[in-house]
Design a protein around this motif. Structure first.
Motif, short mmCIF file in Angstrom:
data_model
loop_
_atom_site.label_atom_id
_atom_site.label_comp_id
_atom_site.label_asym_id
_atom_site.label_seq_id
_atom_site.Cartn_x
_atom_site.Cartn_y
_atom_site.Cartn_z
N ALA A 42 0.83 -1.21 0.00
CA ALA A 42 0.00 0.00 0.00
C ALA A 42 0.86 1.26 0.00
O ALA A 42 0.54 2.24 -0.68
N LYS A 45 2.36 1.82 -3.55
CA LYS A 45 1.41 2.44 -4.48
C LYS A 45 1.14 3.89 -4.12
O LYS A 45 0.98 4.75 -5.00
N ARG A 46 1.13 4.21 -2.83
CA ARG A 46 0.92 5.59 -2.41
C ARG A 46 2.10 6.47 -2.84
O ARG A 46 1.92 7.62 -3.23
#
Length: 376
Positions: A42, A45-46
């Motif tokens: 996560a 992707k951030r």
């Protein structure tokens, strides 16, 4: 040459540091390094979605941001400072840079956009049992077979190789030496004939894989047999990226040591008031700043594609790695007994410092390379 970063570059650094402080504090670092992948997907992707970090130095035509190598260096420095477990170095500094240097236009358009967007990760498999990082040490051979190539052999210490979606393997045609016959080959991680092993590593925030190829089929990235010069340049640029990372870590170690010395009380006084502790911090600061000068020059040499980049890269890596290892060791010493314990962070930085010292060649190797290039 401008000896300072621009206001925009410093603003970028500040934004990135705030981002990592919010989304990758040490509690998250410890949690991420225990996951099966060794990093937090996560966050990866951030990083791409909110800051475009994966494409920071890639041309816009391939989905990147189109900034210079110096911005890439800033990213590496801040990631090293925060000790973030992430495949950024392997995917961007090694694999993406290799594709950019050695790949054809079709390869770049096919492979770089998914890397820049954070959709895929990659790694460069270079090192073998000989332990040499130069082209002369590459002994893995490939053989043409129809429209593809076949690999049989082993690569070791492949950064994040266990979780990379794409493996880029450096191999040579049988009977060749040096830069002759060197080819960059693309292999999917789950392809038949590819065996992956991820043993426990010294640095739990960056895992290393062993790759064994037994008849694995691969596709050439760029022209077969013509990647030697491009990959030599790629390794110089990756060495500079690693040097940025180590000075970021060294700076953080010094900050931790000074902060602890101000609050830890012995004999009724903060230990930072004692001359021996002051001297340790001062000596670390001196070595760090000298290394920082070498690293920033190397970053500029890479951004400007200067001919002295290999020299600058070796000097930056040697000075930076030694500064990091000393800063990490003194940080533990100033913390005393608790500095060795798993509950405290200094031991994590020391493990990263020791791993970075070896990666892409230790200081002794780089000083020997400097001497050879200078004719000494």
């Amino acid at each position: 040459m401008d000896f300072a970063f621009s206001d925009e570059q410093e603003q970028f650094r500040s934004t990135l540091r705030r981002f990592l402080a919010e989304f990758a504090p040490m509690a998250e670092v410890r949690r991420a390094m225990e996951t099966p992948e060794g990093f937090e997907g996560a966050l990866w992707k951030r990083m791409a979605r909110e800051l475009g970090l994966q494409g920071v130095h890639l041309p816009e035509v391939y989905g990147g941001q189109g900034f210079s190598f110096l911005e890439l260096g800033i990213v590496q420095e801040e990631l090293g400072r925060a000790l973030v477990p992430t495949p950024y170095f392997s995917t961007i500094c090694l694999a993406a840079t290799a594709i950019l240097s050695a790949g054809s236009e079709a390869d770049r358009r096919a492979l770089l956009p998914t890397i820049a967007s954070g959709e895929s990760t990659a790694s460069l498999a270079w090192l073998e049992s000989s332990g040499g990082w130069d082209l002369e040490s590459v002994s893995l051979e490939y053989r043409p077979d129809g429209g593809s190539f076949v690999l049989d052999g082993v690569k070791t210490l492949v950064s994040d190789g266990g979780c990379a979606d794409l493996l880029l393997v450096v191999a040579r045609l049988p009977g060749t030496r040096g830069e002759e016959g060197i080819t960059l080959l693309r292999v999917e991680r789950g392809a038949p004939g590819v065996k992956l092993d991820v043993p426990p590593s010294l640095d739990p925030t960056r895992r290393q894989a062993r790759l064994e190829f037994g008849g694995a089929r691969a596709q050439a990235v760029g022209a077969a047999g013509a990647a030697g010069g491009a990959l030599t340049r790629t390794l110089s640029e990756a060495t500079v990226c690693l040097a940025f990372e180590v000075i970021g870590g060294a700076e953080r170690c010094l900050e931790m040591a000074v902060a602890y010395a101000k609050t830890r009380v012995q004999f009724g006084r903060p230990i930072g008031a004692f001359q021996a502790v002051k001297h340790k911090c001062a000596e670390v600061l001196l070595e760090l700043e000298l290394a920082r000068s070498a690293v920033y020059y190397a970053g500029w040499a890479a951004a400007e594609a200067r001919e002295d980049l290999p020299l600058a890269a070796s000097l930056a890596k040697a000075a930076g790695a030694e500064a990091y290892l000393r800063a990490a060791a003194e940080n533990i010493q100033i913390h005393g007994g608790v500095g060795f314990t798993f509950e405290y962070d200094p031991q994590l930085y020391y493990k990263r410092a020791k791993a970075c010292e070896i990666m892409l060649g230790d200081p002794t190797l780089h000083r020997a390379s400097l001497a050879k290039r200078l004719g000494l």
